[in-house]
Design a protein around this motif. Structure first.
Motif, PDB file in Angstrom:
ATOM      1  N   ILE A 132       0.840  -1.190   0.000  1.00  0.00           N
ATOM      2  CA  ILE A 132       0.000   0.000   0.000  1.00  0.00           C
ATOM      3  C   ILE A 132       0.881   1.248   0.000  1.00  0.00           C
ATOM      4  CG2 ILE A 132      -0.200   0.076   2.521  1.00  0.00           C
ATOM      5  CD1 ILE A 132      -3.119   1.084   2.083  1.00  0.00           C
ATOM      6  N   LEU A 133       0.420   2.277  -0.685  1.00  0.00           N
ATOM      7  CA  LEU A 133       1.183   3.510  -0.785  1.00  0.00           C
ATOM      8  C   LEU A 133       1.018   4.352   0.480  1.00  0.00           C
ATOM      9  CD1 LEU A 133       0.293   4.574  -4.443  1.00  0.00           C
ATOM     10  CD2 LEU A 133       2.293   3.295  -3.651  1.00  0.00           C
ATOM     11  N   LYS A 134       2.100   5.048   0.852  1.00  0.00           N
ATOM     12  CA  LYS A 134       2.042   5.929   2.017  1.00  0.00           C
ATOM     13  C   LYS A 134       1.086   7.098   1.776  1.00  0.00           C
ATOM     14  CE  LYS A 134       6.455   5.055   4.290  1.00  0.00           C
ATOM     15  NZ  LYS A 134       7.711   5.661   4.794  1.00  0.00           N
ATOM     16  N   SER A 135       0.831   7.392   0.522  1.00  0.00           N
ATOM     17  CA  SER A 135      -0.079   8.486   0.192  1.00  0.00           C
ATOM     18  C   SER A 135      -1.546   8.070   0.253  1.00  0.00           C
ATOM     19  CB  SER A 135       0.237   9.016  -1.213  1.00  0.00           C
ATOM     20  OG  SER A 135       0.099   7.979  -2.186  1.00  0.00           O
ATOM     21  N   ALA A 136      -1.815   6.817   0.548  1.00  0.00           N
ATOM     22  CA  ALA A 136      -3.195   6.327   0.591  1.00  0.00           C
ATOM     23  C   ALA A 136      -3.950   6.939   1.769  1.00  0.00           C
ATOM     24  CB  ALA A 136      -3.202   4.802   0.705  1.00  0.00           C
ATOM     25  N   PRO A 137      -5.274   7.082   1.647  1.00  0.00           N
ATOM     26  CA  PRO A 137      -6.089   7.584   2.760  1.00  0.00           C
ATOM     27  C   PRO A 137      -5.966   6.673   3.983  1.00  0.00           C
ATOM     28  CG  PRO A 137      -7.333   7.622   0.704  1.00  0.00           C
ATOM     29  CD  PRO A 137      -6.076   6.858   0.432  1.00  0.00           C
ATOM     30  N   ASP A 138      -6.147   7.236   5.169  1.00  0.00           N
ATOM     31  CA  ASP A 138      -6.019   6.478   6.409  1.00  0.00           C
ATOM     32  C   ASP A 138      -6.855   5.207   6.408  1.00  0.00           C
ATOM     33  OD1 ASP A 138      -4.365   8.465   7.272  1.00  0.00           O
ATOM     34  OD2 ASP A 138      -5.766   9.327   8.732  1.00  0.00           O
TER      35      ASP A 138
END
Length: 216
Positions: free
Chosen positions: A102-108
């Protein structure tokens, strides 16, 4: 769910800890600043899931740490956190034995959803990563390792392989096929032995190359 966070940035570890501990069914039991520490604490605390940063200089990186950890404690799920939305990293992550990406920029809440998915025994790939994976295997020619074909699997084994690849947990497969979870686990073990595969992501990749998934 007992979770260990491995990231070289203290502020990221702190933020993720606050987010996860705010969930009623999750608890951060330990944190680590590099791959070596992640392995040591994972073996000590026995978490259900390790959130593993992909890049952790100057210590051991997340890929190497994941490979080592899965060899020593295969029951621990690893969810990779990364800034890289890149095909190269995706396949390296899967090869290392991680259960998700999962990307660190993904929503919480996408991260929370990913943790739930991985904890249930299913693979989690961020949508952009899934697109890359599908495209890669539809474009790649069949390799020599696929020469044996699906004929070495029984019809039930092929059915279970397809359900595993579609993200169903062992419990969900058992309910769908009206069999016990133990029976599903036995079939899964036989499938992996016959195909010479070691991890769930490898099963998913094999199923995709064999056309066992229906993509719309």
């Amino acid at each position: 769910m007992r979770i260990l966070i491995a990231d070289d940035h203290a502020i990221v570890r702190s933020g993720l800890t606050m987010l996860i501990n705010a969930q009623a069914d999750m608890e951060v039991v330990a944190t680590a600043a590099d791959g070596n520490e992640a392995i040591q604490k994972a073996l000590e605390w026995k978490p259900d899931i390790v959130l593993m940063d992909l890049s952790m200089p100057p210590g051991e990186n997340g890929l190497t740490a994941t490979t080592r950890l899965k060899e020593m404690a295969p029951e621990i799920h690893v969810l990779i956190l990364t800034m890289h939305d890149d095909e190269e990293y995706l396949f390296r992550v899967l090869h290392a034995g991680a259960s998700g990406y999962i990307l660190k920029s993904a929503p919480d809440m996408d991260l929370i959803s990913a943790i739930h998915t991985v904890h249930q025994g299913a693979a989690y790939l961020y949508p952009s990563a899934t697109k890359l994976l599908i495209q890669e295997f539809f474009n790649r020619s069949r390799s020599a390792e696929d020469a044996d074909g699906l004929h070495i699997l029984t019809e039930r084994e092929q059915e279970i392989l397809a359900l595993i690849a579609k993200g169903y947990s062992n419990k969900e497969i058992a309910e769908k096929l009206v069999v016990s979870v133990k029976t599903v686990e036995t079939h899964k073990t036989k499938i992996m032995e016959k195909l010479h595969l070691r991890t769930r992501p490898e099963l998913v990749r094999y199923a995709m190359k064999k056309g066992l998934l229906d993509f719309e």
